[in-house]
Design a protein around this motif. Sequence first.
Motif, PDB file in Angstrom:
ATOM      1  N   VAL A 478      16.141 -10.045 -12.569  1.00  0.00           N
ATOM      2  CA  VAL A 478      15.767  -8.998 -11.619  1.00  0.00           C
ATOM      3  C   VAL A 478      16.333  -7.647 -12.090  1.00  0.00           C
ATOM      4  CG1 VAL A 478      15.946  -8.198  -9.236  1.00  0.00           C
ATOM      5  CG2 VAL A 478      15.743 -10.652  -9.730  1.00  0.00           C
ATOM      6  N   GLN A 482      17.518  -3.684  -8.198  1.00  0.00           N
ATOM      7  CA  GLN A 482      16.943  -4.441  -7.096  1.00  0.00           C
ATOM      8  C   GLN A 482      17.686  -5.733  -6.825  1.00  0.00           C
ATOM      9  OE1 GLN A 482      12.787  -4.876  -8.051  1.00  0.00           O
ATOM     10  NE2 GLN A 482      12.502  -2.668  -8.263  1.00  0.00           N
ATOM     11  N   ARG A 483      18.689  -5.987  -7.653  1.00  0.00           N
ATOM     12  CA  ARG A 483      19.358  -7.285  -7.548  1.00  0.00           C
ATOM     13  C   ARG A 483      19.955  -7.536  -6.188  1.00  0.00           C
ATOM     14  NH1 ARG A 483      22.207  -7.449 -13.341  1.00  0.00           N
ATOM     15  NH2 ARG A 483      20.241  -7.449 -14.494  1.00  0.00           N
ATOM     16  N   ARG A 486      17.439  -8.357  -3.691  1.00  0.00           N
ATOM     17  CA  ARG A 486      16.888  -9.703  -3.922  1.00  0.00           C
ATOM     18  C   ARG A 486      17.812 -10.772  -3.407  1.00  0.00           C
ATOM     19  NH1 ARG A 486      14.093 -13.005  -3.412  1.00  0.00           N
ATOM     20  NH2 ARG A 486      13.221 -14.519  -4.896  1.00  0.00           N
ATOM     21  N   PHE A 504       9.028  -7.512  -6.933  1.00  0.00           N
ATOM     22  CA  PHE A 504      10.209  -6.921  -7.539  1.00  0.00           C
ATOM     23  C   PHE A 504       9.960  -6.726  -9.029  1.00  0.00           C
ATOM     24  CE2 PHE A 504      11.943 -10.466  -9.954  1.00  0.00           C
ATOM     25  CZ  PHE A 504      11.359 -11.564  -9.338  1.00  0.00           C
ATOM     26  N   ALA A 506      11.036  -7.222 -12.772  1.00  0.00           N
ATOM     27  CA  ALA A 506      11.857  -8.075 -13.608  1.00  0.00           C
ATOM     28  C   ALA A 506      12.014  -7.439 -14.972  1.00  0.00           C
ATOM     29  CB  ALA A 506      11.192  -9.436 -13.744  1.00  0.00           C
ATOM     30  N   CYS A 536       5.562 -17.459  -8.360  1.00  0.00           N
ATOM     31  CA  CYS A 536       5.762 -16.129  -8.927  1.00  0.00           C
ATOM     32  C   CYS A 536       4.519 -15.767  -9.689  1.00  0.00           C
ATOM     33  CB  CYS A 536       6.928 -16.152  -9.912  1.00  0.00           C
ATOM     34  SG  CYS A 536       8.485 -15.718  -9.146  1.00  0.00           S
TER      35      CYS A 536
END
Lengths: 1062, 138
Positions: A478, A482-483, A486, A504, A506, A536
């Motif tokens: 991620v 944004q980690r 998440r 999100f 990656a 995903c």
Amino acid sequence: MEDTTLKPVSSPEKLIFKHLPRFARFIREQHLEQYIRVQLSGARELNTPLLRIFDSLSDEDIIKASMPGHIEFLQAAEENRLGALLEESSRKWINDQLEGISRDAIEAEDITQVSYLRKNAMMHYIPLYTSEMTVALELVREIDQCQLEADTISINTYMDILQERLEMQTHALKESEELLLQAQTIADLGSFEWNFKEGKISVSPQLMAVLELDEPGDFEHLMRKVYPADKDKVKNAMATAIETGLYECEYRMEGKGGKEKIIWSRGVVKTENGAPVSFKGTAMDVTEKHHMIQRWQRSEELYKQAQAMSHIGNWTWDLQHEKLSWSDELYRVYGIEIGTPISFDLIFTYVHPDDQGRLTDILNTALETKAPFEFFYRIISSDKQLKILHARGEVLADEGKAFKLLGTVQDVTERQTLLEQLQERDERYKEAQARTHIGNWSWDIEKNKVTWSDEMYRIYGLEPQSEEISLQRYICFVHPEQREDRRRQIQESIDEGKSSDFYFTAVLADGREKIIHSKSEVVYANGKPVKMIGTCQDVTERQRLIEKLLHNEELYKQAQALSHLGNFSWDLRTDVIEWTDECFRICGLEPQSQVVTFDTLKSFIHPEDRARVLSNLEKAIQEKTPYEDFYRIISKVGEVKIIHRKGELVLDEQGVPIMMNGTTQDVTQQQLTEQQLRSSREFIEKIADTTPSLITTYNINTGAYTFVNKAIKTILGYETEEAFEKGVQFFLDILHPDDLPLIVEQNAAAVAQSNARPPADGSEPVVEFKYRIKHVDGSYHWFRTFATIFDRSSDGKVQHVLNVSIDVTEQERAEQKLQQKNMELLQSNASLEEYAYVASHDLKEPLRKIATFSDRLVSTQHERLTEDGKLYLGKIIESSRRMQKMISDLLAVSVISGNKKFEPVNLREVFEDVVQTLEYKIEEKNALVVCDDLPQVRVVPSQFRQLFQNLIGNSLKFSREDVRPEIKVTHRFLNPSQVSEYHLAKAGRYLRIDVADNGIGFDNQFVGKIFTIFQRLHGKSEYEGTGIGLAICRKIAENHGGTIIASGRLNEGSTFTVIIPI
Amino acid sequence: MKPALKHSVFIVDDDEDDRESIRDAFLENKHHQEYIFMGNGEQLIAHLHNAPKHPNPVVILLDLNMPGKDGKDVLKELKNNLALRSIPVIVMTTSSSERDRMLSYELGANCFVTKPDSYEELKEVTDAIARLWFVNEF
């Protein structure tokens, strides 16, 4: 969905303005009602859809109703908090909290039109607000900016709303699709069998569940639940079934908790020997689907276009009965009379030939796959309008066989460009998505073990099954920013058992960034979350495209004013251009009145601009650069307009341009304004260049000229370049050497003073200089220069000086001539007086002889003279004597102004001298002659003596018999304002001397006469004298720069007043 | 007592009438002297320098505004001449100018008289002159 990274952000600081606040206040305080009115009439002209809501209100009411909103906006502008206001309005809109207007009542066109109208209204007031060009320009820019930002925010919001709806519907459709699938996979449809013979109804458990029956066989019970409105329907269906053997019925019933359930039932009636024996069938709970479709339809209805609220038409295609049914709106869209039976043939006569094939394909596919479908196609309606329709549908199937298609069609002609593309691509990409790789994953929470499908590995750039994945490993993919989110989301999901769906970014091992669409669900066991499963999908491309579309400023700005910028979409392969209504209107055509091709476009371009425009277009296409151009068109009705066209190329996968999309804007007015501004600027420049004054500004510190107008060439013959090159040295070189030192000194002094004392009120003093400048031909010209401080540096020191010089050579020459003439005049005056003197002297000579010889005649011959002879002789003598006197007097008067020998004299002494001279007369008349403390002044002593002598002598002469003559001489000082009526020589102070007597006085009406030479008020026989005395007094007074005035009252006295400057 | 010799009285004036008036004025007051007329300054000077036909005058009545040599120049000459400067000169002129008066006195005139307008006055003036200078009458 939180797509915050993917929309163009409007920054709040873009809404902080310099001039707008005051301007807004100006409008609000002084022109509010008119400002609203202007917008209202504009809205009526444009037929803004939003007006429909206010249909029943009068203009006055609308103005009243909308006033608070306008005031709110203007106030926000005044306080520079437009950003906050717009955000709040957007929020309200999204949350459907707008007063009086539902969230879905607002269309894109409303946004852009309202904004456009507001901007126009504001522009209207700029001339009233200011006449300064710079301020006006600034204001125009600010208003434009404001509109841009406001529209950006509004469009963002609108896009959000649309997207939300889209998603909702897609989701809903998906759900219902799933439900249907579910229903289908549930092997047993609820089935029933009604044995008439035995009077028994057997119902499968599923059906029982569906129909909410407690026990089978209770038809009555069943019917009881049926909605009254549908009971007949059911009964009729039954009757039909018995007749035809086939039963089908859809009806509503009251389900558990009073909820509406829609049941769809099919059956077969078996007859034996013409009599019904059994009725076998199935029933399905289609409530959800119905509701879904209903809601979908409803929301589709709400899904507004630029035109009317109900441009969505519904259609159903009953496959079994080969029947097509349309809703009213669909008829309207096509322009077919409502109720006309519909067939595919009929439809196809309207469908654009290019789309017919596609339509057929899609429908066939749908029938096969029974998957919901959606597509766009064009029709040409009855009234020859090209329309773009957006059709959606789904397939109803029973036991794997499709029996019905139903859906909606929407007229999206106006909305076409961005949104259509967006949706189209979205759909396309969704389809692509559906076909592309979805990775699956599961996470065993307890064992903390993550399992990935092959595709997951591939998505994250790893070889399938190449390594063990843990939660931490996953998180590493991620994007760092944004980690945290998440992790939080995952935790939330677990805690709350929520399924999640989000995007999100990656970051792969090789640094590539991908946008992942992740969905997950929590699986519980015994109330505890044990597993998390999800999918995903790599949606980078799709997102990137959306990003690109959204980010692309130009397209976005185009979306901003969907219906005021004309949008065009030019298919480079077919050369067909799709235009929005505005494009048509700009060219003076009826909207959508014809199919537009590149040739059409060309035909409207002004012949003089054609070559340039075409070459620019070519270039843009060749070089794959964004296109922008300004050029003239001639509309169908012959109007010349100035167009601003912008376009962006769309490339296919090989990078070949396949489309150009863009906007067209009629900027005729704008260009006119700019032209006007330019001409004003040119006007100012022209003034500076044609004025006969030489205007320059130079930097006091560097000596460089910053501005020199053309007068330097026209007046002095030098090129402006020379001045710029040499700076002030250029000026010093051409300054007359005699004037140079003084000017340099004066200039330095002026600058020093200005530096020492900057003016408090900001106005700079103007200093005058006069000097000679050498013309390029060598002659010197006189210049009068007015210099002032042009600007100061930030620390208040003089920085630039502005000089305006006028060529006064002529005036100088004239003045010099004048002075010369004056000298000559003085000289000639002098000679005149000399002449007068000599002349009178020579004139006196013969008179003297007359006198002497007459005298001798009398004395020697008087015995021989008769009385008459004596008389005549006497008269001759008398006359010649008088003549002599007059000439003497004339002479006396003429020499007065030649005598300028002023000396300080004590007037009291002069007075006393005169009294002495007149002693005899004074004694004779027993007169009282007094004076006050007369001061010492600068006068010509002899003349003043004469003056006093004449005045006092007169008073004595014209005394009354019966009264003791009293002559009083008094004085006082006057200031300039008290003597302004006499127009005397300038002085700081004036001396007034009054000689007042109590003599016979005179009638004031003759006051003008008495100072005239030889004018007398009394006959020669009454009083002697030639009448020159007062004339001499006046001349003397004038010689001193003053005047003499008199006033008298008969038989009371006279006062003679002398006023001289001192 | 033998009557004294007559004085010579030079009347220097370009105006004939004036010359005669002055003489008549003297005569009417019984001042019987010898009155010699000269029309201009040169004549006077010439007469005085060269062998005089007449003895030196007892007084010179000199007009200022004369053609040729101005009365002032004559006066100047007279007074600068050692031999002649003792002769009294009375300037008799029509001019009433202050300047002429001052100048005359500066140049050495013994008296400055403005020619009067009336004959009577003329008689008075000449009478005064006689009483002052005609010593043979005392």
